[in-house]
Design a protein around this motif. Structure first.
Motif, PDB file in Angstrom:
ATOM      1  N   MET A   6      42.588   9.618 -16.778  1.00  0.00           N
ATOM      2  CA  MET A   6      41.523   8.770 -16.239  1.00  0.00           C
ATOM      3  C   MET A   6      41.212   7.599 -17.163  1.00  0.00           C
ATOM      4  SD  MET A   6      37.506   9.627 -15.325  1.00  0.00           S
ATOM      5  CE  MET A   6      36.823   9.047 -16.886  1.00  0.00           C
ATOM      6  N   GLU A   7      41.042   7.875 -18.448  1.00  0.00           N
ATOM      7  CA  GLU A   7      40.657   6.805 -19.371  1.00  0.00           C
ATOM      8  C   GLU A   7      41.799   5.819 -19.595  1.00  0.00           C
ATOM      9  OE1 GLU A   7      38.673   8.128 -22.891  1.00  0.00           O
ATOM     10  OE2 GLU A   7      36.947   8.830 -21.723  1.00  0.00           O
ATOM     11  N   PHE A   8      43.036   6.311 -19.678  1.00  0.00           N
ATOM     12  CA  PHE A   8      44.183   5.396 -19.785  1.00  0.00           C
ATOM     13  C   PHE A   8      44.255   4.476 -18.566  1.00  0.00           C
ATOM     14  CE2 PHE A   8      47.113   8.202 -22.683  1.00  0.00           C
ATOM     15  CZ  PHE A   8      46.296   7.896 -23.761  1.00  0.00           C
ATOM     16  N   THR A   9      44.045   5.043 -17.393  1.00  0.00           N
ATOM     17  CA  THR A   9      44.163   4.255 -16.162  1.00  0.00           C
ATOM     18  C   THR A   9      43.033   3.244 -16.036  1.00  0.00           C
ATOM     19  OG1 THR A   9      45.153   6.214 -15.117  1.00  0.00           O
ATOM     20  CG2 THR A   9      44.554   4.400 -13.683  1.00  0.00           C
ATOM     21  N   ILE A  10      41.820   3.646 -16.382  1.00  0.00           N
ATOM     22  CA  ILE A  10      40.696   2.705 -16.352  1.00  0.00           C
ATOM     23  C   ILE A  10      40.963   1.535 -17.286  1.00  0.00           C
ATOM     24  CG2 ILE A  10      38.278   2.393 -17.035  1.00  0.00           C
ATOM     25  CD1 ILE A  10      37.736   5.220 -16.029  1.00  0.00           C
ATOM     26  N   GLY A  11      41.411   1.833 -18.496  1.00  0.00           N
ATOM     27  CA  GLY A  11      41.671   0.758 -19.451  1.00  0.00           C
ATOM     28  C   GLY A  11      42.749  -0.185 -18.980  1.00  0.00           C
TER      29      GLY A  11
END
Length: 514
Positions: free
Chosen positions: A62-67
């Protein structure tokens, strides 16, 4: 409206090593072995691996994709998802700044102890040396008048190198140092572990660490401990991975990177457990003190138990000590670089500051606060209280809030799933939603609930901070971080963020840099 041109990682390997450097920190070496030992030994690996695959890796994805999708630091990325979500990003920025202030002190301590290892300068009583000669620790909480120049100057050096690397940029600074120091960390720690395994009593230590207590797996607290360890060791929930991923190229493989970082972090934790308990088995063999009665976690493990072990080593004691404390320095420092990058990137993105300006002003401010407060007689107490409250009631609250907002309130999980799958070898499906939107928030809510219960029911003699002055200070930090996020989001509400570059512009620019 102007568009933003963003620096990229030079290679996927550079990004992965930097993310591993952030995840592999002090907690891997001095927290995981104790948590595993207290929660079923070898049996703990079952809930631990389940937690990694059902919470740690889904949250990393999730955090990789948001960034990568929103190409911004935490405040900008959340703002681009929804104007009202910017508060989450600034909340995470505040948490990172608070952690950075005290993190530098531990790295400085480890640096000095690496030097002390050469001649075992701590003497026959490492605990008395730590609390007396080295830290001059006070029983009170307000003794900031006695400034310790040795620790203070070491912290200045730590901050200097940190800001130098961040100021050099993503590719020339963070990526280059990650490619050097992460392999170096692995080599140093592996040599130390091999040396520990040759000691008398090492087998008994490993038996204590790995012997499974299968009854413990039935206890809910063991599962919560596993989720807590995964959560706190992966550097998720306070903006680091969102910020790092914002420098990824558009076609980067998200899910494979998340699996690589997650399993690399856990592998290092298990390696740390082997090294630590092999060494503790040796001291049990030499002293006759059972492992259960020794310090096997935290400051006591690093700065009391290991010096005691070094004192009694039959050969190459200095080398063993240098390797152990140098590993602490490198693991802590690579994590600190990622922590400081979060607020620096936020100032760059949201206020249009150049990297050097943001690093100098913000880094200089954190350096002054850190060097003023931590190298004092109350520094250890300040560190303990800050670490406890900002982790247990800062990160542990900010993370489930971010998940709830992204997955349930804004319902962005489908868009994020499709974005990750578009460029990833390993595809994620409905199970990712179940893990991210249900299992992870429930586990984090359970951890938070039991932490509050422990704090409320602890007696005055416990290790938890129940005294009014500690409680007031701790809660002021945890709630202050949230208040900072709210204030910054309100102040900047009418200030728009630059538009993201179009896919065509990004492809043209990335092709030109190949």
């Amino acid at each position: 409206m102007a568009t933003e041109t963003r620096e990229n990682w030079g290679s996927r390997v550079g990004f992965i090593l930097a993310a591993i450097g952030s995840a592999v920190g002090l907690g891997n070496i001095w927290r995981f072995p104790g948590v595993a030992y207290e929660n079923g030994g070898g049996a703990f690996l079952v809930p631990y691996l389940v937690a990694l695959t059902t919470a740690g890796i889904p949250l990393l994805i999730m955090e990789f994709t948001i960034g990568r999708r929103y190409r911004g630091s935490a405040p900008v990325a959340y703002r681009r998802m929804n104007r009202n979500a910017e508060v989450i990003g600034w909340w995470q920025v505040a948490i990172s700044m608070i952690i950075a202030v005290y993190y530098a002190a531990i790295i400085a301590w480890a640096g000095w102890y690496g030097f002390y290892s050469i001649s075992q300068q701590w003497g026959a009583d490492p605990n008395a040396f730590l609390m007396g000669d080295f830290l001059q620790a006070s029983d009170g909480f307000g003794d900031f008048g006695t400034w310790l120049p040795g620790i203070g100057l070491a912290m200045v050096v730590v901050w200097g190198f940190t800001l130098l690397v961040i100021g050099a940029g993503i590719k020339k600074g963070i990526e280059t140092t990650s490619k050097i120091f992460i392999p170096l960390l692995l080599v140093m720690f592996a040599v130390m572990v091999v040396q520990a395994l040759t000691l008398d009593g090492a087998v008994e230590g490993l038996n204590a660490f790995f012997t499974p207590d299968w009854e413990a797996v039935r206890e809910p607290g063991v599962w919560l401990a596993a989720y807590g360890q995964i959560f706190f060791s992966l550097s998720v929930g306070f903006g680091i991975m969102v910020t790092y991923a914002s420098y990824l190229k558009r076609k980067s493989d998200i899910t494979t990177s998340a699996f690589t970082v997650g399993f690399a972090n856990s592998s290092f934790e298990i390696l740390a457990g082997i090294g630590v308990f092999a060494a503790l088995g040796f001291i049990a063999f030499e002293s006759g003190v059972p492992i259960a009665d020794q310090a096997y976690a935290g400051v006591g493990l690093a700065f009391v138990a290991f010096p005691t072990i070094i004192n009694t080593l039959p050969y190459m004691a200095g080398l063993f000590g240098v390797l152990f404390f140098a590993s602490l320095v490198v693991a802590g420092w690579t994590s600190m670089v990622s922590i400081v990058q979060v607020p620096v990137a936020a100032m760059e993105d949201r206020f249009g500051w150049g990297r050097k300006k943001a690093t100098l002003i913000l880094g200089g401010f954190m350096t002054v606060v850190s060097v003023a407060l931590l190298p004092t007689a109350s520094g250890l107490m300040f560190l303990d209280v800050t670490d406890y409250f900002i982790n247990q009631y800062g990160i542990a609250v900010a993370a489930p809030v971010s998940i709830a907002v992204v997955v349930w309130v804004m319902w962005r999980w489908k868009a994020l799933r499709d974005d990750a799958n578009a460029t990833s070898t390993i595809k994620i499906g409905p199970i990712w939603f179940v893990c991210l939107g249900v299992i992870t928030p429930v586990a984090l809510a359970g951890i938070l609930f039991f932490n509050i219960c422990d704090l409320v029911t602890a007696d005055a003699d416990s290790s938890l901070y129940t005294y009014n002055q500690y409680q007031a200070f701790g809660w002021s930090l945890a709630l202050g971080a949230l208040a900072f996020g709210v204030i910054m989001a309100l102040v900047l509400r009418r200030r728009e963020v630059p538009e993201i570059e179009s896919e065509e512009d990004v492809e043209i620019r990335e092709e030109a840099t190949r």
